[in-house]
Design an enzyme around this catalytic site. Structure first.
Site, PDB file in Angstrom:
ATOM      1  N   GLY A   1      -1.598 -12.668   5.437  1.00  0.00           N
ATOM      2  CA  GLY A   1      -2.300 -11.893   6.965  1.00  0.00           C
ATOM      3  C   GLY A   1      -1.387 -10.332   6.231  1.00  0.00           C
ATOM      4  CB  CYS A   2      -0.055  -7.077   8.486  1.00  0.00           C
ATOM      5  SG  CYS A   2       0.708  -6.231   8.612  1.00  0.00           S
ATOM      6  CG  PHE A   3       1.106  -5.882   2.725  1.00  0.00           C
ATOM      7  CD1 PHE A   3       1.349  -5.041   4.089  1.00  0.00           C
ATOM      8  CD2 PHE A   3       0.580  -5.542   1.844  1.00  0.00           C
ATOM      9  CE1 PHE A   3       1.079  -3.658   3.671  1.00  0.00           C
ATOM     10  CE2 PHE A   3      -0.559  -4.070   1.824  1.00  0.00           C
ATOM     11  CZ  PHE A   3      -0.130  -3.275   2.794  1.00  0.00           C
TER      12      PHE A   3
END
Length: 226
Positions: free
Chosen positions: A53-55
């Site tokens: 997902g979002c880093f």
């Protein structure tokens, strides 16, 4: 997790919807078991790549793990030319938002990093999305950088599949390393620089709290900056 005005507004709208729709509920921590196949990587610093997902959140969690010396947000796969936030966020590239971790296996082993990943970083049953973020660039993936890491990752996913910790099958992929490109400077150390950011408070801060509560022995109160 968008920054530019129109896209950021859309992200806020999606997050607001997430408070109402179960499909966008925050990932719940899971007490994953210790790996039966212990990593044997020898001496010296090692690297590993995780996409979940979002880093921002992936980097944030691993930056609080003892033995991790750096955690760099970036893009795995695709081409160097298309490795930019705007292009990757469009969903038109083959990249995944990912984090490259450098760690000391004498302090934290690869199998232990995998345990943290499956426990608090990502929901391995979600395909091409995590939290409010949807698209193949938000896929859950493990990218081994050695034969040992590959063997450990395969063994651990098989172990988790038999454990039945989730109601749905694990879809986290083991991807072949095909290039890692660091993200723009403003994405690095984003969580520690922007603790009051709405996305961080809603989706990522709970992951740090879970790491601290579930694995106090490897939790580091100090955020490892790049």
């Amino acid at each position: 997790m968008q920054l530019r005005a129109p896209l950021f507004a859309l992200a806020l709208a999606v997050t607001a919807m997430g408070c109402q729709q179960p499909a966008f509920a925050s990932e719940k921590p899971v007490s994953a078991p210790a790996a039966s196949r212990v990593a044997k990587e020898g001496a010296g610093l090692k690297t590993a790549i995780f996409a979940g997902g979002c880093f921002w959140g992936v980097e944030g969690v691993f930056s609080h793990v003892k033995g991790v010396t750096s955690a760099v947000s970036g893009y795995h796969g695709g081409t160097k030319r298309s490795a930019s936030y705007d292009l990757v966020s469009s969903g038109m590239t083959d990249h995944a938002e990912a984090v490259k971790i450098t760690y000391d296996p004498k302090v934290i082993r690869y199998d232990q990093l995998l345990r943290i990943y499956f426990s608090v970083v990502a929901d391995p049953t979600l395909k091409n999305r995590q939290g409010p973020d949807v698209g193949a660039h938000y896929r859950s993936a493990i990218v081994p950088l050695s034969g040992e890491q590959t063997a450990v990752a395969k063994a651990y996913i098989a172990q988790l599949s038999k454990a039945g910790l989730w109601n749905k099958p694990i879809v986290t992929a083991i991807e072949r390393s095909s290039g890692f490109y660091p993200a723009e400077t403003y994405h690095q150390d984003f969580m520690i620089k922007n603790p009051r950011h709405g996305y961080i408070r809603r989706w990522d801060a709970p992951k740090i709290a879970a790491l601290k509560a579930m694995y106090p022995g490897v939790y580091s109160a100090t955020f490892k900056r790049n």
